[in-house]
Design an enzyme around this catalytic site. Structure first.
Site, PDB file in Angstrom:
ATOM      1  N   GLN A  22       0.551  -1.879  -2.355  1.00 55.29           N
ATOM      2  CA  GLN A  22       1.665  -2.116  -3.260  1.00 55.29           C
ATOM      3  C   GLN A  22       2.478  -0.834  -3.458  1.00 55.29           C
ATOM      4  O   GLN A  22       1.920   0.259  -3.549  1.00 55.29           O
ATOM      5  CB  GLN A  22       1.138  -2.621  -4.606  1.00 55.29           C
ATOM      6  N   SER A 101      -5.685   0.134  -0.915  1.00 55.16           N
ATOM      7  CA  SER A 101      -5.677  -0.782  -2.061  1.00 55.16           C
ATOM      8  C   SER A 101      -5.473  -2.217  -1.587  1.00 55.16           C
ATOM      9  O   SER A 101      -6.318  -2.773  -0.889  1.00 55.16           O
ATOM     10  CB  SER A 101      -4.601  -0.354  -3.067  1.00 55.16           C
ATOM     11  N   LEU A 102      -4.350  -2.850  -1.944  1.00 54.26           N
ATOM     12  CA  LEU A 102      -4.057  -4.201  -1.465  1.00 54.26           C
ATOM     13  C   LEU A 102      -4.192  -4.294   0.051  1.00 54.26           C
ATOM     14  O   LEU A 102      -4.638  -5.311   0.594  1.00 54.26           O
ATOM     15  CB  LEU A 102      -2.636  -4.591  -1.879  1.00 54.26           C
ATOM     16  N   ARG A 126      -5.197 -12.321  -7.331  1.00 51.41           N
ATOM     17  CA  ARG A 126      -5.479 -10.939  -7.735  1.00 51.41           C
ATOM     18  C   ARG A 126      -4.309 -10.373  -8.545  1.00 51.41           C
ATOM     19  O   ARG A 126      -4.508  -9.739  -9.592  1.00 51.41           O
ATOM     20  CB  ARG A 126      -5.732 -10.091  -6.488  1.00 51.41           C
ATOM     21  N   HIS A 212      -6.452   0.297 -10.497  1.00 52.31           N
ATOM     22  CA  HIS A 212      -7.600   1.172 -10.259  1.00 52.31           C
ATOM     23  C   HIS A 212      -7.961   2.052 -11.452  1.00 52.31           C
ATOM     24  O   HIS A 212      -8.167   3.258 -11.330  1.00 52.31           O
ATOM     25  CB  HIS A 212      -7.354   2.032  -9.009  1.00 52.31           C
ATOM     26  N   GLN A 261     -13.241  -2.158  -6.367  1.00 55.10           N
ATOM     27  CA  GLN A 261     -12.007  -1.450  -6.006  1.00 55.10           C
ATOM     28  C   GLN A 261     -10.924  -1.633  -7.058  1.00 55.10           C
ATOM     29  O   GLN A 261     -10.103  -0.739  -7.290  1.00 55.10           O
ATOM     30  CB  GLN A 261     -11.511  -1.953  -4.646  1.00 55.10           C
TER      31      GLN A 261
END
Length: 322
Positions: A22, A101-102, A126, A212, A261
């Protein structure tokens, strides 16, 4: 458009494909490639069917695209469309995959761990869970530049301990000297003040959710339930995951790493070091933009990285590999 390195590979290529997360989204992303490669619109059609909404149209609307529940499936769809194009062109199977991440979901989808339809629905969920976790919370993120990782962690701990109501922690270890912090506004602003007092920079980021950090723990718990309901398969290509910067063993380990995560930091510098240790000599950034390729230049042991989000960039990669 940033230039692509004009370098010929003088040793057998050991390739890793990396997928952005993202923040890499842009209106009209993949539009140039869509004029050349039918896989773009075909993949978006699949995603729209899974989501029940016209995802390509959403990508043309900045306000909608920047809503987390749409940003995530849109970025994943671009990455998988590019992966499908890349698979047809590569003569060497990548040694590893990784995602920021994503982007980890894109990597796992590319590795055959979960189906594309499941991945689209999962990251949409999510995004919804992340937004729901911080309703009515004043949140923030910032990029801290020029400080060691341990120093940033210490400043976050001090702010959380001494500022009333503060929640803040390191969210992304992106490269040496670049750490993103995340939390509520009280905590992040306190750390920004501390960083500026050291003479270094802390740049606030425009984000809709604080990824996060501890504020995401409710979302993490709900995500675990969603993951439990989805069929995962063994990876066809090893995926280095964010949680511990390693290839997780077993499907339950993969799901656990995805769950954690969400509220724990992304170890991207450590992931890049792991790829360097495995003698990777080419990175291919498979997604929108070139954020990860720029980060690759700043690692302790840089690896040349090729973004492929535009036809000219993709052509350059194929030329180099040939």
């Amino acid at each position: 458009m940033a230039s692509v390195p004009d370098i010929k590979i003088t040793q057998p290529p050991r390739i890793a494909v990396i997928f952005p997360g993202q923040g890499s989204q842009a209106v009209n992303m993949a539009a140039e490639l869509a004029e050349v490669y039918p896989q773009i619109h075909e993949t978006f059609a699949e995603a729209s069917s899974a989501l029940g909404e016209d995802l390509w149209a959403i990508c043309q609307d900045e306000e909608q695209l920047n809503q987390t529940q749409y940003t995530q499936p849109a970025l994943l769809t671009v990455s998988i469309a590019l992966w499908r194009i890349l698979e047809d062109k590569l003569t060497h199977v990548p040694c590893y995959l990784a995602g920021h991440s994503l982007g980890e979901y894109s990597a796992l989808c590319a590795a055959g761990v979960l189906s594309f339809a499941d991945a689209v629905q999962l990251v949409h969920k999510r995004g919804q869970l992340m937004q729901q976790a911080v309703i009515d919370v004043d949140t923030a993120m910032a990029a801290v530049l020029g400080l060691e990782d341990s120093r940033v962690e210490t400043l976050c701990e001090q702010a959380a301990e001494h500022v009333e109501g503060a929640v803040v922690g390191a969210a992304n270890f992106n490269s040496p000297g670049q750490v993103v912090i995340s939390g509520n506004a009280a905590g992040v602003n306190a750390v920004i003040d501390k960083v500026q007092n050291t003479g270094k920079k802390a740049i606030p980021l425009k984000v809709s959710v604080p990824s996060h950090c501890a504020l995401m723990k409710p979302a993490s718990s709900a995500l675990a339930e969603a993951l439990a309901a989805i069929k995962f398969d063994q990876a066809t290509i090893p995926v280095i995951q964010n949680r511990h910067a390693r290839v997780e063993t077993g499907i339950q380990g993969v799901k656990q790493a995805l769950t954690e995560q969400l509220s724990e930091p992304v170890l991207w510098s450590q992931t890049m070091q792991a790829l360097s240790d495995k003698q990777i000599n080419i990175l291919i950034e498979c997604g929108s933009g070139n954020v990860l390729s720029n980060l690759a230049k700043r690692q302790a042991q840089p690896i040349i990285s090729y973004p492929i989000d535009k036809p000219a960039r993709l052509d350059k990669l194929i030329e180099v590999l040939s």
